[in-house]
Design a protein around this motif. Structure first.
Motif, mmCIF file in Angstrom:
data_model
loop_
_atom_site.group_PDB
_atom_site.id
_atom_site.type_symbol
_atom_site.label_atom_id
_atom_site.label_comp_id
_atom_site.label_asym_id
_atom_site.label_seq_id
_atom_site.Cartn_x
_atom_site.Cartn_y
_atom_site.Cartn_z
ATOM 1 N N GLY A 1 -3.912 20.087 -33.242
ATOM 2 C CA GLY A 1 -2.492 20.323 -33.001
ATOM 3 C C GLY A 1 -1.954 19.758 -31.710
ATOM 4 N N THR A 2 -2.730 18.898 -31.043
ATOM 5 C CA THR A 2 -2.281 18.377 -29.746
ATOM 6 C C THR A 2 -1.358 17.169 -29.868
ATOM 7 O OG1 THR A 2 -4.346 17.104 -29.610
ATOM 8 C CG2 THR A 2 -4.276 19.233 -28.485
ATOM 9 N N GLY A 3 -1.026 16.774 -31.088
ATOM 10 C CA GLY A 3 -0.026 15.738 -31.279
ATOM 11 C C GLY A 3 -0.561 14.327 -31.195
ATOM 12 N N ASN A 4 0.349 13.376 -31.370
ATOM 13 C CA ASN A 4 -0.005 11.962 -31.337
ATOM 14 C C ASN A 4 1.173 11.187 -30.748
ATOM 15 O OD1 ASN A 4 -0.721 9.316 -31.763
ATOM 16 N ND2 ASN A 4 -1.346 9.593 -33.889
ATOM 17 N N PRO A 5 1.078 10.776 -29.472
ATOM 18 C CA PRO A 5 2.188 10.056 -28.830
ATOM 19 C C PRO A 5 2.551 8.754 -29.534
ATOM 20 C CG PRO A 5 0.621 10.835 -27.186
ATOM 21 C CD PRO A 5 -0.012 11.059 -28.514
ATOM 22 N N ALA A 6 1.610 8.130 -30.199
ATOM 23 C CA ALA A 6 1.901 6.874 -30.891
ATOM 24 C C ALA A 6 2.918 7.082 -32.013
ATOM 25 C CB ALA A 6 0.620 6.276 -31.454
ATOM 26 N N ASN B 1 13.503 18.545 -23.523
ATOM 27 C CA ASN B 1 13.493 18.831 -22.095
ATOM 28 C C ASN B 1 12.705 17.719 -21.408
ATOM 29 O OD1 ASN B 1 13.052 19.818 -19.509
ATOM 30 N ND2 ASN B 1 12.661 21.903 -20.174
ATOM 31 N N LEU B 2 13.337 17.006 -20.498
ATOM 32 C CA LEU B 2 12.687 15.881 -19.834
ATOM 33 C C LEU B 2 12.142 16.257 -18.458
ATOM 34 C CD1 LEU B 2 15.329 13.126 -20.701
ATOM 35 C CD2 LEU B 2 13.282 13.785 -21.983
ATOM 36 N N ALA B 3 12.214 17.537 -18.118
ATOM 37 C CA ALA B 3 11.800 17.964 -16.784
ATOM 38 C C ALA B 3 10.557 18.836 -16.802
ATOM 39 C CB ALA B 3 12.947 18.715 -16.106
ATOM 40 N N ASP B 4 9.896 18.973 -17.962
ATOM 41 C CA ASP B 4 8.786 19.923 -18.056
ATOM 42 C C ASP B 4 7.414 19.261 -18.125
ATOM 43 O OD1 ASP B 4 8.828 18.845 -20.578
ATOM 44 O OD2 ASP B 4 9.358 20.692 -21.619
ATOM 45 N N GLY B 5 7.375 17.930 -18.034
ATOM 46 C CA GLY B 5 6.082 17.245 -18.061
ATOM 47 C C GLY B 5 5.493 17.080 -19.439
ATOM 48 N N SER B 6 6.237 17.461 -20.488
ATOM 49 C CA SER B 6 5.754 17.315 -21.857
ATOM 50 C C SER B 6 6.509 16.159 -22.507
ATOM 51 C CB SER B 6 5.997 18.613 -22.640
ATOM 52 O OG SER B 6 5.604 18.466 -23.990
ATOM 53 N N TRP B 7 5.757 15.159 -23.015
ATOM 54 C CA TRP B 7 6.367 13.943 -23.550
ATOM 55 C C TRP B 7 5.832 13.675 -24.950
ATOM 56 C CZ3 TRP B 7 10.017 11.827 -20.413
ATOM 57 C CH2 TRP B 7 9.964 12.194 -19.054
ATOM 58 N N ASN B 8 6.717 13.697 -25.932
ATOM 59 C CA ASN B 8 6.295 13.445 -27.318
ATOM 60 C C ASN B 8 5.759 12.038 -27.506
ATOM 61 O OD1 ASN B 8 7.144 16.005 -27.908
ATOM 62 N ND2 ASN B 8 8.990 15.396 -29.004
ATOM 63 N N TRP B 9 6.345 11.074 -26.799
ATOM 64 C CA TRP B 9 5.973 9.669 -26.974
ATOM 65 C C TRP B 9 5.116 9.162 -25.821
ATOM 66 C CZ3 TRP B 9 7.233 7.373 -31.532
ATOM 67 C CH2 TRP B 9 8.199 7.997 -32.317
ATOM 68 N N GLY B 10 4.571 10.062 -25.033
ATOM 69 C CA GLY B 10 3.727 9.682 -23.912
ATOM 70 C C GLY B 10 4.497 9.682 -22.610
ATOM 71 N N GLY B 11 3.853 10.128 -21.559
ATOM 72 C CA GLY B 11 4.525 10.284 -20.270
ATOM 73 C C GLY B 11 4.095 9.318 -19.202
ATOM 74 N N THR B 12 3.426 8.215 -19.575
ATOM 75 C CA THR B 12 3.095 7.212 -18.573
ATOM 76 C C THR B 12 4.367 6.460 -18.191
ATOM 77 O OG1 THR B 12 2.642 5.426 -20.136
ATOM 78 C CG2 THR B 12 0.822 6.938 -19.628
ATOM 79 N N PRO B 13 4.405 5.829 -17.019
ATOM 80 C CA PRO B 13 5.608 5.079 -16.630
ATOM 81 C C PRO B 13 6.041 4.060 -17.670
ATOM 82 C CG PRO B 13 4.161 5.339 -14.747
ATOM 83 C CD PRO B 13 3.409 5.871 -15.927
ATOM 84 N N GLY C 1 4.972 9.919 -31.965
ATOM 85 C CA GLY C 1 5.993 10.848 -31.487
ATOM 86 C C GLY C 1 5.800 12.252 -32.009
ATOM 87 N N ALA C 2 4.585 12.537 -32.546
ATOM 88 C CA ALA C 2 4.286 13.873 -33.075
ATOM 89 C C ALA C 2 4.026 14.820 -31.912
ATOM 90 C CB ALA C 2 3.068 13.810 -33.984
ATOM 91 N N ALA D 1 -2.180 17.724 -40.016
ATOM 92 C CA ALA D 1 -3.110 17.152 -39.047
ATOM 93 C C ALA D 1 -3.021 15.635 -38.958
ATOM 94 C CB ALA D 1 -4.538 17.575 -39.386
ATOM 95 N N ALA D 2 -2.556 14.991 -40.023
ATOM 96 C CA ALA D 2 -2.462 13.532 -39.996
ATOM 97 C C ALA D 2 -1.568 13.059 -38.858
ATOM 98 C CB ALA D 2 -1.934 13.020 -41.330
ATOM 99 N N CYS D 3 -0.555 13.832 -38.531
ATOM 100 C CA CYS D 3 0.355 13.463 -37.431
ATOM 101 C C CYS D 3 0.052 14.244 -36.157
ATOM 102 C CB CYS D 3 1.810 13.703 -37.833
ATOM 103 S SG CYS D 3 2.402 12.636 -39.165
ATOM 104 N N HIS D 4 -0.133 15.550 -36.298
ATOM 105 C CA HIS D 4 -0.279 16.404 -35.121
ATOM 106 C C HIS D 4 -1.720 16.555 -34.653
ATOM 107 C CE1 HIS D 4 3.932 17.710 -35.051
ATOM 108 N NE2 HIS D 4 3.867 17.780 -36.380
#
Length: 300
Positions: A233-238, A155-167, A240-241, A226-229
């Protein structure tokens, strides 16, 4: 195309044309020894008999002209196996020429948006509208016409970005694509009980009501994730977790879906669209998506 199939097609085409020419020549006139119409015993509607209605000359000539046209067409355009034709025409070349012409017509429309940042373009209604149009043409197949995705497509409309949501991160995702791999962890966890505990603990991270004992036991199981997430559990944009605490689930947040992800892993790929739509269109799509995600809480 291999030489065999090329010659097979050439032979087939030549035989068909030659066969049509022979059939036309053979049936165009009466032959010595043909029975007279009254000798055939074949009558229709009282007075219509065989051989008494030969084709008009102009009709026969049209058939010959059709054969001549076919030979000329096959000489100029490709159609005889690997023979490219004397005209040098190809569907790929025609496509490229049409694309180039369309790009030339549209260049003034996109020129004023070139090189501008996504967050800047997101404040301009014309840019957002144009980005929505480009998104509909190239991205809606996977992410839906409203950009809210589907099972397996974020979902690209919910403000949640696996790979980071900066421009810049959004632009990189569009231009270069992304490939997310969730490794299968069933064998690592070992037992069905351990898998269940890990699933329940994962569900608890997003605030769901779960069995507290299973969740407590699953905390230690989660350490292999935990190594990825991350430990929390808040993930890792680098990597894509995904953030597992925001209630947003690409493949579903129910017990069975999470279990499948843990046991079998997941593999998602976002193709690079830079070579397809170019940087300016990618920036416009990013501006459209950026506008959707602003001040939009993550959905359960």
């Amino acid at each position: 195309m291999s030489g065999f199939w090329s010659w097979f097609i050439i032979t087939l085409v030549v035989l068909n044309i030659a066969g049509c020419a022979w059939l036309l020549w053979w049936t165009a006139k009466r032959r010595p020894g043909d029975p007279a119409p009254e000798q055939t015993s074949h009558y229709w509607d009282g007075d219509i008999t065989e051989y008494n209605k030969p084709l008009p000359k102009w009709w026969i000539n049209l058939f010959w002209l059709t054969i001549i046209f076919a030979i000329g067409y096959l000489a100029w355009y490709p159609g005889l196996g690997n023979f490219a034709g004397y005209g040098g025409w190809t569907s790929a070349g025609q496509h490229d020429a049409d694309v180039a012409a369309a790009e030339a017509r549209m260049a003034p429309v996109f020129a004023r948006f070139q090189g501008r940042s996504i967050d800047d373009l997101a404040n301009e209604p014309d840019a957002v509208a144009l980005g929505r149009s480009v998104f509909g043409n190239f991205c809606a197949t996977c992410h839906g016409s409203d950009a809210r995705g589907a099972r397996g497509f974020p979902n690209l409309a919910d403000g949640s970005w696996n790979w980071g949501g900066t421009p810049d991160q959004i632009l990189t995702s569009i231009l270069d694509g992304r490939e997310g791999v969730m490794a299968p962890m069933g064998a690592v966890l070992g037992s069905e009980q351990a898998i269940t505990e890990a699933v329940v603990y994962t569900q608890s991270l997003s605030g769901r009501r779960v069995d507290p004992q299973l969740a407590a036991a699953g905390r230690s199981r989660f350490m292999v994730c935990a190594a990825c997430h991350g430990v929390d559990g808040t993930g890792n944009p680098a990597l894509g977790a995904p953030d597992l605490t925001d209630g947003v689930w690409t493949y579903g947040g129910d017990f069975d879906s999470i279990r499948h992800s843990i046991v079998h892993g997941r593999h998602g790929q976002m193709p690079a669209h830079g070579p397809i739509i170019g940087e300016t269109r990618a920036r416009l799509v990013g501006a459209y998506l950026w506008s959707l995600g602003q001040d939009t809480p993550a959905r359960e």
